[in-house]
Structure formats: structure tokens, C-alpha cells
Design an enzyme around this catalytic site. Structure first.
Site, PDB file in Angstrom:
ATOM      1  N   SER A  72       0.026 -46.586  22.052  1.00 22.35           N
ATOM      2  CA  SER A  72       0.263 -46.495  20.600  1.00 22.35           C
ATOM      3  C   SER A  72       0.980 -45.193  20.243  1.00 22.35           C
ATOM      4  O   SER A  72       1.512 -45.065  19.143  1.00 22.35           O
ATOM      5  CB  SER A  72      -1.050 -46.611  19.826  1.00 22.35           C
ATOM      6  N   HIS A  73       0.986 -44.191  21.146  1.00 21.27           N
ATOM      7  CA  HIS A  73       1.639 -42.926  20.836  1.00 21.27           C
ATOM      8  C   HIS A  73       2.636 -42.532  21.923  1.00 21.27           C
ATOM      9  O   HIS A  73       2.874 -41.352  22.179  1.00 21.27           O
ATOM     10  CB  HIS A  73       0.596 -41.832  20.571  1.00 21.27           C
ATOM     11  N   HIS A  77       4.093 -35.838  10.791  1.00 21.14           N
ATOM     12  CA  HIS A  77       3.289 -36.044  11.993  1.00 21.14           C
ATOM     13  C   HIS A  77       3.208 -37.512  12.374  1.00 21.14           C
ATOM     14  O   HIS A  77       2.708 -38.314  11.611  1.00 21.14           O
ATOM     15  CB  HIS A  77       1.877 -35.498  11.790  1.00 21.14           C
ATOM     16  N   ALA A 120       0.311 -38.038  18.875  1.00 23.90           N
ATOM     17  CA  ALA A 120      -1.027 -37.681  19.345  1.00 23.90           C
ATOM     18  C   ALA A 120      -1.157 -36.157  19.363  1.00 23.90           C
ATOM     19  O   ALA A 120      -0.159 -35.436  19.470  1.00 23.90           O
ATOM     20  CB  ALA A 120      -1.237 -38.238  20.745  1.00 23.90           C
ATOM     21  N   PHE A 127      -9.173 -38.048  19.456  1.00 28.59           N
ATOM     22  CA  PHE A 127      -9.276 -39.384  18.842  1.00 28.59           C
ATOM     23  C   PHE A 127      -9.227 -39.305  17.322  1.00 28.59           C
ATOM     24  O   PHE A 127      -9.526 -38.275  16.722  1.00 28.59           O
ATOM     25  CB  PHE A 127     -10.529 -40.132  19.308  1.00 28.59           C
ATOM     26  N   ARG A 186      -4.250 -45.986  13.736  1.00 31.30           N
ATOM     27  CA  ARG A 186      -3.480 -47.037  13.052  1.00 31.30           C
ATOM     28  C   ARG A 186      -2.450 -47.662  14.002  1.00 31.30           C
ATOM     29  O   ARG A 186      -2.157 -48.849  13.941  1.00 31.30           O
ATOM     30  CB  ARG A 186      -2.767 -46.432  11.836  1.00 31.30           C
ATOM     31  N   GLY A 187      -1.921 -46.806  14.901  1.00 35.00           N
ATOM     32  CA  GLY A 187      -0.940 -47.304  15.866  1.00 35.00           C
ATOM     33  C   GLY A 187      -1.490 -48.472  16.684  1.00 35.00           C
ATOM     34  O   GLY A 187      -0.740 -49.389  17.040  1.00 35.00           O
ATOM     35  N   GLU A 188      -2.781 -48.447  17.001  1.00 36.03           N
ATOM     36  CA  GLU A 188      -3.384 -49.550  17.767  1.00 36.03           C
ATOM     37  C   GLU A 188      -3.330 -50.838  16.947  1.00 36.03           C
ATOM     38  O   GLU A 188      -3.058 -51.920  17.471  1.00 36.03           O
ATOM     39  CB  GLU A 188      -4.853 -49.252  18.086  1.00 36.03           C
ATOM     40  N   LYS A 195     -20.971 -40.574  10.003  1.00 30.32           N
ATOM     41  CA  LYS A 195     -20.622 -39.387  10.803  1.00 30.32           C
ATOM     42  C   LYS A 195     -19.093 -39.234  10.890  1.00 30.32           C
ATOM     43  O   LYS A 195     -18.548 -38.150  10.681  1.00 30.32           O
ATOM     44  CB  LYS A 195     -21.237 -39.493  12.205  1.00 30.32           C
ATOM     45  N   SER A 241     -10.020 -37.888  29.226  1.00 38.66           N
ATOM     46  CA  SER A 241      -8.816 -37.336  29.883  1.00 38.66           C
ATOM     47  C   SER A 241      -8.685 -37.762  31.342  1.00 38.66           C
ATOM     48  O   SER A 241      -7.596 -37.666  31.909  1.00 38.66           O
ATOM     49  CB  SER A 241      -8.620 -35.813  29.725  1.00 38.66           C
TER      50      SER A 241
HETATM   51  P1  NDP Z   1      -9.408 -43.707  21.399  1.00 37.81           P
HETATM   52  O1  NDP Z   1     -10.470 -44.321  20.580  1.00 37.81           O
HETATM   53  O2  NDP Z   1      -8.734 -44.504  22.448  1.00 37.81           O
HETATM   54  O3  NDP Z   1     -10.044 -42.400  22.048  1.00 37.81           O
HETATM   55  C1  NDP Z   1      -9.246 -41.558  22.753  1.00 37.81           C
HETATM   56  C2  NDP Z   1     -10.044 -40.423  23.350  1.00 37.81           C
HETATM   57  O4  NDP Z   1     -11.328 -40.835  23.824  1.00 37.81           O
HETATM   58  C3  NDP Z   1      -9.313 -39.926  24.557  1.00 37.81           C
HETATM   59  O5  NDP Z   1      -9.611 -38.577  24.731  1.00 37.81           O
HETATM   60  C4  NDP Z   1      -9.875 -40.825  25.650  1.00 37.81           C
HETATM   61  O6  NDP Z   1      -9.698 -40.276  26.947  1.00 37.81           O
HETATM   62  C5  NDP Z   1     -11.329 -40.866  25.261  1.00 37.81           C
HETATM   63  N1  NDP Z   1     -11.979 -42.100  25.671  1.00 37.81           N
HETATM   64  C6  NDP Z   1     -11.625 -43.362  25.341  1.00 37.81           C
HETATM   65  N2  NDP Z   1     -12.479 -44.243  25.880  1.00 37.81           N
HETATM   66  C7  NDP Z   1     -13.399 -43.537  26.570  1.00 37.81           C
HETATM   67  C8  NDP Z   1     -14.544 -43.878  27.346  1.00 37.81           C
HETATM   68  N3  NDP Z   1     -14.914 -45.143  27.517  1.00 37.81           N
HETATM   69  N4  NDP Z   1     -15.241 -42.885  27.909  1.00 37.81           N
HETATM   70  C9  NDP Z   1     -14.883 -41.601  27.751  1.00 37.81           C
HETATM   71  N5  NDP Z   1     -13.817 -41.211  27.024  1.00 37.81           N
HETATM   72  C10 NDP Z   1     -13.083 -42.165  26.436  1.00 37.81           C
HETATM   73  O7  NDP Z   1      -8.228 -43.072  20.524  1.00 37.81           O
HETATM   74  P2  NDP Z   1      -7.799 -43.332  19.029  1.00 37.81           P
HETATM   75  O8  NDP Z   1      -7.336 -44.725  18.895  1.00 37.81           O
HETATM   76  O9  NDP Z   1      -8.845 -42.856  18.108  1.00 37.81           O
HETATM   77  O10 NDP Z   1      -6.540 -42.322  18.943  1.00 37.81           O
HETATM   78  C11 NDP Z   1      -5.444 -42.490  19.804  1.00 37.81           C
HETATM   79  C12 NDP Z   1      -4.420 -41.414  19.544  1.00 37.81           C
HETATM   80  O11 NDP Z   1      -3.898 -41.518  18.245  1.00 37.81           O
HETATM   81  C13 NDP Z   1      -4.930 -39.977  19.660  1.00 37.81           C
HETATM   82  O12 NDP Z   1      -4.169 -39.351  20.662  1.00 37.81           O
HETATM   83  C14 NDP Z   1      -4.672 -39.361  18.314  1.00 37.81           C
HETATM   84  O13 NDP Z   1      -4.233 -38.009  18.310  1.00 37.81           O
HETATM   85  C15 NDP Z   1      -3.571 -40.239  17.772  1.00 37.81           C
HETATM   86  N6  NDP Z   1      -3.579 -40.190  16.319  1.00 37.81           N
HETATM   87  C16 NDP Z   1      -2.702 -39.383  15.686  1.00 37.81           C
HETATM   88  C17 NDP Z   1      -2.736 -39.284  14.307  1.00 37.81           C
HETATM   89  C18 NDP Z   1      -1.853 -38.373  13.556  1.00 37.81           C
HETATM   90  O14 NDP Z   1      -1.965 -38.308  12.339  1.00 37.81           O
HETATM   91  N7  NDP Z   1      -0.985 -37.622  14.167  1.00 37.81           N
HETATM   92  C19 NDP Z   1      -3.671 -40.070  13.526  1.00 37.81           C
HETATM   93  C20 NDP Z   1      -4.571 -40.853  14.318  1.00 37.81           C
HETATM   94  C21 NDP Z   1      -4.522 -40.909  15.665  1.00 37.81           C
HETATM   95  P3  NDP Z   1      -8.389 -40.739  27.777  1.00 37.81           P
HETATM   96  O15 NDP Z   1      -7.249 -40.079  27.099  1.00 37.81           O
HETATM   97  O16 NDP Z   1      -8.600 -40.279  29.174  1.00 37.81           O
HETATM   98  O17 NDP Z   1      -8.335 -42.236  27.678  1.00 37.81           O
HETATM   99  O1  PYC Z   2      -2.020 -43.971  14.749  1.00 35.66           O
HETATM  100  O2  PYC Z   2      -3.137 -43.444  12.928  1.00 35.66           O
HETATM  101  C1  PYC Z   2      -2.183 -43.295  13.710  1.00 35.66           C
HETATM  102  C2  PYC Z   2      -1.196 -42.233  13.418  1.00 35.66           C
HETATM  103  C3  PYC Z   2      -0.916 -41.647  12.246  1.00 35.66           C
HETATM  104  C4  PYC Z   2       0.047 -40.708  12.469  1.00 35.66           C
HETATM  105  C5  PYC Z   2       0.317 -40.747  13.796  1.00 35.66           C
HETATM  106  N1  PYC Z   2      -0.453 -41.687  14.356  1.00 35.66           N
END
Ligand code: NDP
Ligand code: PYC
Length: 339
Positions: A49-50, A122, A125, A181, A188-190, A232, A309
Site C-alpha cells: 500500500s506504500h 504526506h 509510510a 502503523f 487507507r491505502g489498504e 485506545k 520489522s
Molecule cells: P499494519 O497494520 O500492517 O502494521 C504495520 C506494523 O505492524 C509494521 O511495523 C509491521 O511489521 C507490524 N506488524 C504487522 N503484523 C504484525 C504481526 N502479526 N506481528 C508483529 N508485528 C506485526 O500497518 P497499517 O496498515 O496500519 O499501516 C501501513 C503503513 O501505512 C505504515 O507504514 C504507515 O506509516 C502508513 N501510513 C501512512 C500515513 C500517512 O499519513 N503518511 C497514514 C496511515 C498509514 P512489518 O513491517 O515487519 O510487517
Molecule cells: O494509507 O492512510 C493511508 C495514508 C495516508 C497518507 C499516506 N498514507
């Protein structure tokens, strides 16, 4: 299992595709360099997604006119342990690159320092940024609001952004411990990837526009996403709004969406990055205590639980060896941007 056809590319080819496409849509070379790096890192580490998907997102922001394509970040020094980079409405990556050396110097000098990126766009990730700070032996924490897409726990109408929090911890014998996360149930990308694929999402990811839980990705994108962990996640999302919004003089997610004015660009506003030097509290004993911290990671890994990670690093090793496979439809959409 995803058996959609794919296009295999080396990481050099992914980078060339990203850089060329970004230049074709008008992004200045320094920005295209920094942005391409972050997209390649995402694709390399298996963050679909990123990764290179973000080319569509970045190009859409450029075409919508919500990003300054040739912005020149301006670094300033509001206090001994603080650094600010005014991104001038450009993508956050170049502003971060300009601010990083100052953040590292100030954290070393004062034990703790903070970098505020303001007026940036932004789409990415946060883990590449905390990883870059941790590479200097510093502990890192980063956060940014986004657009108001996420309902508070107990509500069904958007207030928060997807508001990610990322953390990095330097380890003596290997890559840093990093997690990153969204404070929403998923990024949202997911959900956007599910909409593209036409696949349903779990029914606890969000609500449709009338406030009913739904498995329809498009309906959630038009309605509201949910926070993770109920109240939370909702409280953490509020914290991100405050610390990386008003505290650094920048936008909340609601203000970001309002400023976008329906143009469909990426979130506008600020990001806060805190760096802590372990030697600040510990002096020469820092190495001993960092070594002691390893017991925490051992305690997780020894019972077969996964360290955040670890998956990314395994994906990184695979991608460096074999390249990556990009869904054919995405590859075609990217080529169309250039065309
Ligand atoms: P996830 O719910 O997939 O969680 C990702 C994090 O949790 C990673 O550090 C991942 O490690 C870890 N993780 C996932 N599953 C497990 C598990 N089963 N056990 C242990 N650790 C786990 O990510 P999100 O969908 O919440 O977010 C994805 C990306 O989107 C992020 O990188 C975030 O920065 C980006 N994002 C950016 C935004 C922006 O405004 N710029 C807004 C929202 C999100 P690993 O990496 O090793 O899988
Ligand atoms: O996936 O939620 C998201 C997002 C917002 C900005 C960058 N990624």
C-alpha cells in the site's frame, strides 16, 4: 492467494520507473529523487500500500495542484533542541532529508531533539524515517495527521486522519527494531487496494456514509474508517492530531481535508519526529543498557512471536535478490501516467 498477473522488475528498474514518472508529471529532480527512494523502499520491503502504488497517489496530488512541485525546504532553529523545516507545500521526503542531519546533531548535543516538518504533503509510510534516525544510534518516534477519514470510537463520522505512529530502536547487532502503523484499523491505502481489486474487507474496518458497518471498500472510503483497538486507538489518534498539528503550528486532519477542498490530493500539514540519544541519560553505559534491552526482543522471538520489522527485512532480502512483482494492472496504470 493472489494469482493476478504481475510484472517482475529489479529494484533499479522500479527506481527508474518511479523517478521517470515523477519527472514526467512535473516534479523537480531533488523531490523526484527523494520521493522515488521512499517508494522503492516500500516496494522492496513488501509494503504494497506504500510502495510503487504511491506513484498513482503522488501523481494525482500533482495533477490536482495540491503539491508544490519545486518547493525548496527551509531549515530553521527555533530552540537549541528543536529544528523546523518549512516544506513550502512540497512532498515531505525532501524536507525530512534536509532536516535529518540537524536533528541528529541536536539529539547528540542535548540528549533529545525534535524535528517539525511543516507545510508538507504526506503520502508515505513513516518507517523509512525512523529507520534513518535509528541508523545514527538514536531512538526515534514519528507521527503525522492525515485527512479526516476516521471516526472516533463510539462515533461514525470522520474526525481523525489515519494518523500513523512509528518507532525505531537501534540494536547492537543488526537492523533497528521498528514498528509503524496507522491508528486506524488499517491504512487507507489498504482499503484503496481492496477497492482496486474489487475484494471485500473485514466488517470492522469502517462504516458506510449512513454509519452502518460494511465490507464494501468503496463504501468505507466514502463513509468513515474505524480506529484500531477501540478507545485506545482513538486516544492515540487524538494525540497525533495534537502533537503533529497545533503543537507545531500545523493542520489537523479536518483542516487538511478542508484545505484540499475536494481536489483529492494527499494529506497536507506537518509531521513531528523526536530523536533520543541513549548516551544522553546513560553516557558510556549506553552500550550496556542497549545490550540489556535485547532480552526484550529475545523474549518475543524465542516463543515464535513475530517482531515488527522482521517481515520487512525478510522481504527486503528477497527483493534485493529476486526483484519484485508488481500487479500488471498497477504497472499499466503507472505507464499510463507517463503517457
Ligand atoms: P499494519 O497494520 O500492517 O502494521 C504495520 C506494523 O505492524 C509494521 O511495523 C509491521 O511489521 C507490524 N506488524 C504487522 N503484523 C504484525 C504481526 N502479526 N506481528 C508483529 N508485528 C506485526 O500497518 P497499517 O496498515 O496500519 O499501516 C501501513 C503503513 O501505512 C505504515 O507504514 C504507515 O506509516 C502508513 N501510513 C501512512 C500515513 C500517512 O499519513 N503518511 C497514514 C496511515 C498509514 P512489518 O513491517 O515487519 O510487517
Ligand atoms: O494509507 O492512510 C493511508 C495514508 C495516508 C497518507 C499516506 N498514507
Amino acid at each position: 492467494m493472489n494469482d493476478a498477473p504481475g510484472v517482475r522488475l529489479t529494484l533499479d528498474e522500479v527506481r527508474a520507473l518511479a523517478f521517470t514518472t515523477l519527472r514526467l508529471v512535473g516534479l523537480a529532480p531533488a523531490h523526484a529523487d527523494a520521493v522515488a527512494d521512499t517508494m522503492v523502499a516500500g516496494e522492496r520491503d513488501g509494503c504494497a500500500s506504500h510502495g510503487i502504488y504511491r506513484l498513482l497517489v503522488a501523481a494525482a496530488s500533482i495533477r490536482a495542484g495540491t503539491v508544490a512541485v519545486d518547493a525548496r525546504p527551509v531549515v530553521s532553529d527555533p530552540a537549541p533542541a528543536l529544528v523546523r523545516v518549512d516544506g513550502g507545500g512540497g512532498f515531505a521526503q525532501l524536507a525530512f532529508a534536509r532536516g535529518l542531519p540537524h536533528l541528529v546533531d541536536k539529539a547528540r548535543a542535548h540528549g533529545i531533539a525534535a524535528l517539525a516538518l511543516t507545510d508538507v504533503v504526506h503520502f508515505a509510510a513513516l518507517w523509512p524515517e525512523v529507520e534513518a534516525v535509528a541508523a545514527h544510534g538514536l531512538v526515534a518516534l514519528a507521527m503525522t495527521p492525515s485527512h479526516a477519514w476516521v471516526a472516533p470510537a463510539g462515533g461514525t463520522r470522520p474526525v481523525f486522519g489515519t494518523n500513523p505512529i512509528a518507532f525505531g530502536w537501534p540494536r547492537p547487532d543488526g537492523p533497528p527494531f521498528v514498528f509503524d502503523f496507522a491508528t486506524s484499523a488499517v491504512a487507507r491505502g489498504e482499503i484503496e487496494l481492496h477497492r482496486r481489486a474489487g475484494t471485500p474487507v473485514p466488517d470492522d474496518w469502517g462504516y458506510d456514509a449512513s454509519g452502518c458497518a460494511t465490507t464494501d471498500a468503496a463504501a468505507i472510503l466514502d463513509g468513515a474508517m474505524r480506529t484500531f483497538g477501540g478507545h485506545k486507538g482513538s486516544a492515540l489518534a487524538t494525540m497525533v492530531e495534537l502533537l503533529a498539528g497545533p503543537l507545531i503550528g500545523d493542520l489537523t486532519s479536518a483542516e487538511s481535508l478542508a484545505r484540499d477542498g475536494g481536489r483529492g490530493g494527499s494529506p497536507l500539514g506537518g509531521e513531528l519526529i523526536v530523536a533520543i540519544d541513549p548516551a544522553g541519560f546513560l553516557g558510556a553505559a549506553a552500550a550496556v543498557h542497549l545490550r540489556r534491552a535485547e532480552a526484550v526482543f529475545d523474549g518475543i522471538a524465542r516463543q515464535g512471536a513475530r517482531l515488527p520489522s522482521a517481515r520487512r527485512h525478510a522481504a527486503r532480502a528477497r527483493s534485493l535478490r529476486d526483484g519484485v512483482v508488481i500487479p500488471a494492472a498497477l504497472h499499466a496504470d503507472i505507464l499510463r501516467i507517463g503517457g
